[in-house]
Each structure stands twice: as structure tokens, then as C-alpha cells.
Design a protein around this motif. Structure first.
Motif, PDB file in Angstrom:
ATOM      1  N   GLU A  61     -13.294 -46.284 -21.247  1.00 21.70           N
ATOM      2  CA  GLU A  61     -12.461 -47.387 -20.824  1.00 21.70           C
ATOM      3  C   GLU A  61     -11.564 -46.828 -19.744  1.00 21.70           C
ATOM      4  O   GLU A  61     -11.244 -47.364 -18.827  1.00 21.70           O
ATOM      5  N   HIS A  64     -13.263 -46.563 -16.439  1.00 18.76           N
ATOM      6  CA  HIS A  64     -13.007 -47.897 -15.876  1.00 18.76           C
ATOM      7  C   HIS A  64     -11.744 -47.895 -15.174  1.00 18.76           C
ATOM      8  O   HIS A  64     -11.374 -48.508 -13.944  1.00 18.76           O
ATOM      9  N   VAL A  78      -5.695 -51.431 -23.294  1.00 13.48           N
ATOM     10  CA  VAL A  78      -7.014 -51.440 -23.720  1.00 13.48           C
ATOM     11  C   VAL A  78      -6.922 -51.482 -25.125  1.00 13.48           C
ATOM     12  O   VAL A  78      -6.566 -50.954 -25.774  1.00 13.48           O
ATOM     13  N   SER A  87     -10.863 -53.329 -22.023  1.00 12.09           N
ATOM     14  CA  SER A  87      -9.869 -53.190 -21.022  1.00 12.09           C
ATOM     15  C   SER A  87      -9.424 -54.424 -20.157  1.00 12.09           C
ATOM     16  O   SER A  87     -10.301 -55.335 -19.949  1.00 12.09           O
ATOM     17  N   GLY A 106     -17.317 -46.119 -16.339  1.00  9.09           N
ATOM     18  CA  GLY A 106     -17.315 -45.922 -17.572  1.00  9.09           C
ATOM     19  C   GLY A 106     -18.417 -45.248 -18.297  1.00  9.09           C
ATOM     20  O   GLY A 106     -18.542 -44.524 -18.852  1.00  9.09           O
TER      21      GLY A 106
END
Length: 373
Positions: A61, A64, A78, A87, A106
Motif C-alpha cells: 500500500e 501506492h 490505509v 488506501s 503496489g
């Protein structure tokens, strides 16, 4: 989706990491299963493995999150759920390149983790080693295998999973953001049905839950695009609720309860004596206050904070706020006085009205007919 039953375990670079309460039910479930098959040692092994897997999910996460920051997109939090991590980005960039980079970051982190673990192991693990997972080396082998699986699984083009967002980025470059989203969401819902069927036949409850999440999340994304289409070019002033009962923070909750009964409002902006927005009171807030502190509780003690925008703010900026879970968005005049507010419900009503008018227009002029002929 998971904020109500989650709690924070820390903050990393401005992003809160939260764990949903159902995550502990997952640990309990796998722990009981491990104990039943191999005693306390097996239970400890599977619980440790699950915790390590979710640590890898957090790293995924943050792949990202850090990619999103390159494009000026913040991520407030998240949330770790039994089906994985979610997220909450402030917005998803409509520029295809930006969405592609954020979506692919990710899975690339997950792949890097898997390759790193294989390097530590020094070889490809055997099927028996992955299945039994004995000792530290067995744990590393299982973790490497799971991360390889997650890398491939995340690339399934089931929007809004990572693979689906990569797909939408490509479709958006070709069809435009709105149409690209509709196509990607349709493919995502079809993939969700396949995942659900596979989960049912394999008795895999986690796969079924993922399928349900993907199906409804894809439909939600389509709805957001539809809202963007009907509010394109509009300002907050054009879509706000401007006929409403005003409450003050010093008023007792009993006043709000009476107003709730005798009006069609389900939520109330709370203003100060000068007419500036200071909070927002929901129906749930009123009920909880009546059942808890009591009807004489000042509204100021139970009201929520909500964001406020200028009357000239474009709806393209407001819809992501509401989609992320904000109860309402206040609308202020140039002098700061509260003019109204916008909720998800009143935007849904605007969408339904727009669709009804389009349907009527389509029925009035069947295919092949032209007005004026």
C-alpha cells in the motif's frame, strides 16, 4: 469502508495505518485451524505468517502512497481488512500516466519483496516446503510464494483492484476517463462474478469476500463517474442544499430531535451567531446523544467537523471528498457565511432526476426520429 470499526496503530509520513477489528477474527480463525491440525506450534506458525503477510500488504500500500505523492496526491490513511489493505487517496488522478504509475507501484513492491525473499532463501522452494513451512526457512519459502501469488492476483483486470486501475489507465488514454471507467468497471464486475464462483466451489470465503468487494466497488466507481458527468462545469452553489434549518452549537440536542421529527431534514449544519459554519449534526449523532449523554447535551459536544468550500468551487473537487466518506461539504459565500451544504444523498437525487429526464427525452424522440421533422 473500514474506518468505523478500525483503530490506528501509528502514522507513517502523514498516513495513518489502521487495523479493522475483523482482522483479529481472521487471526483467531486461522489460529484455531492451525491448533486443530498441528497443535500450538502450528497455530503460532500460521498466526505469525499471516501477520508477516499483512506487513507485506502494508508495504504494498505504501508503494501506492509514495507513488501518489509524486503527483501531489495525499493519502490520509490505509486500513487493513481481512481481504487486504485499502488506501484512501484524496483523489485518483484522471491523467492516465499518473494513474498507471500509482496503480502499478503496489504490485512492483510485492514482486520486489518476493524476489528479495527468494534471494535470502538462495533457491526456489519446493512444493513440499511451501506446504509444510517448517522452521524459519519454511516460513520464508511460504512468504515468498504468497507474495508471488499476490503479485499475480493483483494484476487481474478486476477494477478497482490494481490490475483494473492499470486497465483503466490504458482505456482512458484511448476512450477518455469516463468511458474508460465504465468499460473497466464492467470488466471488473465480470471478473468479480468469476472470482465469486471460484470461491464458492473451492469453499474459499476470503475469495468470495474479495469478489463481493470488487463487484460493489466497481459499481460505486461507475456511479462516481456518472455524477462527474452530470455536474461537469457546475459550481458548489449550483448543487448545494440552500433551504435548511439552522442550528447553533449551544442549542440542546432535544431541539435538533424535535426539528428532525417536524422537518424532512436528516442532518443539520451548525452555525455560530454570525452565520459561519462550525459543525454538522447527523441523525445518528442525535440518536446516540439522546441515548447517551441525554437531551440537554449541547449540540457542540456531538457535532462533526466537515470540510467547507467556496461557492465557486467546482463539483469535480467536491465529489472525491464525499466519495471518501465525508458526511457533507459546507458551502460558504465570499464573506465566509454559510450558504448551504452538499451531501452524497442530494447528489444521488440529482443523478436520478438527470437520468429520468434523459429517459423521457429518449422516449420522446425514438431512434431515427429528429425534432422538427
Amino acid at each position: 469502508m473500514g474506518r468505523r470499526w478500525s483503530f490506528s496503530i501509528g502514522t507513517v509520513k502523514g498516513t495513518a495505518v489502521r487495523i479493522h477489528a475483523t482482522f483479529f477474527l481472521l487471526l483467531l480463525w486461522v489460529g484455531i485451524g492451525g491448533w486443530a491440525t498441528g497443535g500450538p506450534t502450528a497455530a503460532l506458525h500460521i498466526i505469525t505468517l499471516i501477520c508477516l503477510v499483512f506487513f507485506c500488504v502494508v508495504l504494498h500500500e505504501f508503494g501506492h502512497i509514495f507513488a501518489a505523492r509524486r503527483f501531489g496526491v495525499r493519502t490520509p490513511e490505509v486500513v487493513l481488512l481481512p481481504i487486504g489493505g485499502v488506501s484512501r487517496l484524496e483523489r485518483i488522478p484522471e491523467e492516465p500516466r499518473a494513474e498507471f504509475v500509482i496503480a502499478i507501484a503496489g504490485p512492483l513492491v510485492t514482486l520486489a519483496i518476493a524476489l528479495g525473499l527468494l534471494l535470502v532463501l538462495g533457491r526456489m522452494p519446493s512444493a513440499e516446503e511451501i506446504q509444510l513451512g517448517g522452521g524459519v526457512q519454511g516460513m520464508i519459502a511460504q512468504l515468498a510464494y504468497i507474495n508471488l501469488f499476490l503479485f499475480l492476483f493483483n494484476l487481474i483486470p478486476a477494477f478497482p483492484m490494481d490490475g483494473g486501475r492499470v486497465l483503466r489507465a490504458g482505456l482512458s488514454a484511448w476512450l477518455g476517463h469516463s468511458q474508460g471507467t465504465r468499460v473497466a468497471a464492467g470488466i471488473g464486475q465480470f471478473c468479480a462474478i468469476l472470482l465469486g464462483v471460484a470461491g464458492i466451489f473451492s469453499s474459499n470465503i476470503i475469495l468470495v469476500l474479495i469478489a463481493v468487494f470488487v463487484y460493489f466497488a466497481a459499481g460505486s466507481e461507475t456511479g462516481i463517474v456518472a455524477l462527474r458527468d452530470i455536474t461537469a462545469g457546475k459550481t458548489a452553489r449550483e448543487s448545494m442544499i440552500d433551504n435548511f434549518v439552522r442550528l447553533q452549537a449551544s442549542d440542546p440536542v432535544a431541539t435538533a430531535a424535535s426539528t428532525l421529527i417536524h422537518s424532512d431534514q436528516g442532518e443539520f449544519p451548525v452555525l455560530d451567531h454570525h452565520g459561519h459554519l462550525v459543525g454538522f449534526l447527523t441523525r445518528d449523532g442525535i440518536i446516540h446523544a439522546l441515548a447517551g449523554p441525554g437531551p440537554d447535551t449541547p449540540i457542540g459536544q456531538v457535532m462533526l467537523d466537515i470540510p467547507q468550500v467556496s461557492q465557486w468551487t467546482r463539483m469535480d473537487e467536491i465529489i472525491p471528498m464525499l466519495a471518501s466518506g465525508t458526511k457533507a461539504v459546507g458551502v460558504a459565500a465570499d464573506d465566509g457565511l454559510c450558504l448551504g451544504y452538499i451531501t452524497w444523498e442530494n447528489l444521488m437525487e440529482e443523478l436520478l432526476i438527470s437520468r429520468a429526464l434523459k429517459r423521457r427525452k429518449a422516449e420522446s424522440f425514438p431512434a431515427g426520429a429528429h425534432p422538427g421533422h
